[in-house]
Design an enzyme around this catalytic site. Structure first.
Site, PDB file in Angstrom:
ATOM      1  N   LYS A  23      35.677 -11.895 -28.676  1.00  0.00           N
ATOM      2  CA  LYS A  23      36.407 -12.227 -27.445  1.00  0.00           C
ATOM      3  C   LYS A  23      36.487 -13.746 -27.256  1.00  0.00           C
ATOM      4  CE  LYS A  23      34.854 -10.434 -23.398  1.00  0.00           C
ATOM      5  NZ  LYS A  23      34.654 -11.323 -22.254  1.00  0.00           N
ATOM      6  N   SER A  24      35.368 -14.437 -27.462  1.00  0.00           N
ATOM      7  CA  SER A  24      35.364 -15.893 -27.254  1.00  0.00           C
ATOM      8  C   SER A  24      36.345 -16.577 -28.194  1.00  0.00           C
ATOM      9  CB  SER A  24      33.959 -16.450 -27.519  1.00  0.00           C
ATOM     10  OG  SER A  24      33.070 -15.950 -26.563  1.00  0.00           O
ATOM     11  N   ARG A  28      40.067 -18.676 -27.411  1.00  0.00           N
ATOM     12  CA  ARG A  28      40.252 -20.050 -27.891  1.00  0.00           C
ATOM     13  C   ARG A  28      41.427 -20.165 -28.851  1.00  0.00           C
ATOM     14  NH1 ARG A  28      35.283 -19.187 -26.066  1.00  0.00           N
ATOM     15  NH2 ARG A  28      33.901 -20.909 -25.491  1.00  0.00           N
ATOM     16  N   SER A 169      26.238 -23.955 -20.604  1.00  0.00           N
ATOM     17  CA  SER A 169      27.406 -23.069 -20.502  1.00  0.00           C
ATOM     18  C   SER A 169      28.504 -23.494 -21.466  1.00  0.00           C
ATOM     19  CB  SER A 169      27.943 -23.102 -19.066  1.00  0.00           C
ATOM     20  OG  SER A 169      29.259 -22.578 -19.051  1.00  0.00           O
ATOM     21  N   GLN A 171      31.399 -22.235 -21.477  1.00  0.00           N
ATOM     22  CA  GLN A 171      32.667 -22.286 -20.739  1.00  0.00           C
ATOM     23  C   GLN A 171      32.882 -23.669 -20.133  1.00  0.00           C
ATOM     24  OE1 GLN A 171      32.575 -18.977 -18.012  1.00  0.00           O
ATOM     25  NE2 GLN A 171      32.706 -17.477 -19.659  1.00  0.00           N
ATOM     26  N   ASP A 322      24.939 -12.657 -23.414  1.00  0.00           N
ATOM     27  CA  ASP A 322      25.621 -11.416 -23.009  1.00  0.00           C
ATOM     28  C   ASP A 322      24.886 -10.164 -23.484  1.00  0.00           C
ATOM     29  OD1 ASP A 322      27.585 -12.880 -21.750  1.00  0.00           O
ATOM     30  OD2 ASP A 322      28.888 -12.942 -23.506  1.00  0.00           O
ATOM     31  N   LYS A 349      27.213 -13.571 -13.922  1.00  0.00           N
ATOM     32  CA  LYS A 349      28.139 -12.975 -14.889  1.00  0.00           C
ATOM     33  C   LYS A 349      29.082 -12.014 -14.149  1.00  0.00           C
ATOM     34  CE  LYS A 349      26.618 -15.246 -18.362  1.00  0.00           C
ATOM     35  NZ  LYS A 349      27.443 -16.315 -18.910  1.00  0.00           N
ATOM     36  N   ARG A 353      23.726  -9.476 -13.409  1.00  0.00           N
ATOM     37  CA  ARG A 353      23.214  -8.584 -14.469  1.00  0.00           C
ATOM     38  C   ARG A 353      21.709  -8.404 -14.434  1.00  0.00           C
ATOM     39  NH1 ARG A 353      27.291 -10.342 -19.382  1.00  0.00           N
ATOM     40  NH2 ARG A 353      29.008  -9.053 -18.629  1.00  0.00           N
TER      41      ARG A 353
END
Ligand code: S3P
Length: 441
Positions: A23-24, A28, A169, A171, A322, A349, A353
């Site tokens: 997914k990451s 990108r 992070s 992100q 994750d 998240k 979580r």
């Protein structure tokens, strides 16, 4: 409407499967494709809602996105060449899509509204707005408590900065590096612990000038040169280790299982889960290592294993951030305590979580406690199950507790599997193919 699903005790999972694209890396590839000149061809792009939202966003900003025969072609507009969208950009459930795009928007002289679903609207945006505002992005929101929906205004005159990340992070790091592409001079991000480095790797692959300097103890500084030119590239997206984690876990706890998960991304900034499982005594072999799009990948053979509790050090958290919900579920099947520390980031998240995992485990009869920002699970070698678990709009909580149900003594129902489509829409059919038993209720 909520879609409940029950996972029943299963045995002998077997077969070979490929998990969907990471997914990451998928986010990108779309974003850098939109900022490059020429066409970027992406094979194995994750087909899931989060990535679809990013694809729609880059298209709304003027990139061309075309799908044919399993490949996605993105024709970009060059760094700084995107245009204002005609409507708000809706990122659905995706923190990554929205935060990375804020970095891109920062470098364009345009006003954009960003929004998302109820889960994303609860998540903190101040962490990206703080550095981006220092570079020149304007927003009405107070940085501290900023949440979507947000209206921001970028600029053609962004300033380069040196930014010390207050949290590890990827992100935030990526948002600043993407903004840095648009600023004159050098933009540097200093991270306290290495978070996933796909942005850095891919920027180099697209022709940006980028350098990483080791600062010791896991800290590093990443510098990108601004006024960059990116060139369209061909990318093959490796399998997502965060999706593979559920399948690996199921094979470890379901009796007499023996499976192979093919083409899993083995980037060291994402491998903390496998490292931890090996310490717990998991029977996992990496058979066949290779490289895919500048990233290490491998096939993993996984067999049912007797696990023991371990201490997972806080500095490992970024490389498996994750995977804590599924690790905590696995820890319940181990013998002895598993201590997972340094988990403050889990609270922000798709759901909190830490709380969701504790509540789910407790409902399944597991002895678990939160202390500070740590999670402690007392493993007893087996799990009662026989509970209904709340997933709180969180795909990974849903998949973690369905997996737990496959190894428990009694079935486990999760209240809503609909969010699984944000990251791993084929989770249930793939697991079923390996021999797992699910029933809608
Ligand atoms: C991601 C980074 C992580 C992770 C998320 C994907 C990324 O978030 O939890 O699922 O692709 O950069 P943080 O960077 O906020 O820790």
């Amino acid at each position: 409407m909520k879609q409940p699903l029950t996972a029943s005790p299963s045995a002998r999972l077997s077969g070979r499967i490929r998990v969907p694209g990471d997914k990451s890396i998928s986010h990108r590839a779309l974003i850098l494709g939109a900022l490059a000149t020429g066409t970027t061809r992406i094979a194995g792009l994750l087909e899931a809602e989060d990535v679809a939202a990013t694809a729609s966003a880059v298209a709304a900003l003027g990139a061309e996105v075309e799908r044919s025969n399993g490949t996605v072609a993105v024709t970009g507009q060059g760094v700084g060449g995107l245009r204002a969208p005609s409507a708000a950009l809706d990122f659905g459930n995706s923190g990554t899509g929205s935060r990375l795009m804020l970095g891109v928007i920062a470098g364009h002289d345009m006003q954009v509204e960003l929004t998302g679903d109820a889960s994303l609207r609860r998540r903190p945006m101040g962490r990206v707005l703080a550095p981006l505002s220092a570079m020149g992005l304007q927003t009405d929101a107070g940085e501290e408590d900023a949440r979507l929906p947000l209206v921001v205004r970028g600029t053609g005159d962004l300033l380069p900065i040196v930014y010390d990340l207050p949290v590890p992070s990827a992100q935030v790091k990526s948002a600043v590096l993407l903004a840095g592409l648009h600023a004159p001079g050098r933009t540097t991000v200093v991270e306290p612990l290495a978070a996933r480095d796909h942005t850095e790797r891919m920027l180099g692959f697209f022709g940006a000038e980028i350098a990483t300097e080791d600062h010791g103890d896991g800290a590093r500084a990443i510098t990108v040169c601004g006024d960059a030119e990116l060139h369209g590239a061909s990318i093959a997206v490796p399998g997502d280790p965060s999706s593979a984690a559920f399948i690996i876990a199921a094979a470890l706890i379901c009796p007499r299982s023996d499976i192979v998960v093919e083409n899993v991304l083995l980037n060291p900034t994402r491998s903390g889960f496998i490292e931890t499982l090996l310490e717990m005594g998991a029977n996992i072999e990496i058979v066949d290592r290779s490289e895919e799009g500048g990233e290490p990948v491998g096939d993993l053979r996984v067999r049912t294993s007797a696990l023991k509790g371990v201490r997972v050090p806080p500095e490992r958290a970024p490389s498996m951030i994750d995977e804590y919900p599924i690790l905590a579920c696995l820890a319940a099947f181990a013998e002895g305590e598993t201590a997972m520390e340094g988990l403050a980031e889990l609270k922000v998240k798709e759901s909190d979580r830490l709380a969701a995992t504790e509540a789910g485990l407790a409902a399944c009869g597991v002895s678990v406690r939160i202390a500070g920002d740590g999670l402690f699970v007392e493993g007893r070698g087996e799990v009662r199950g026989g509970a209904r678990v709340e997933t709180r709009m969180d795909h990974r909580i849903a998949m973690a507790f369905l997996t737990l149900g496959l190894g428990a003594r009694s079935p486990v129902t999760v209240d809503d599997v609909s969010m699984i489509r944000t990251s791993f829409p084929d989770f249930v059919p793939l697991m079923t193919r390996l021999g797992a038993t699910f029933a809608s209720c």
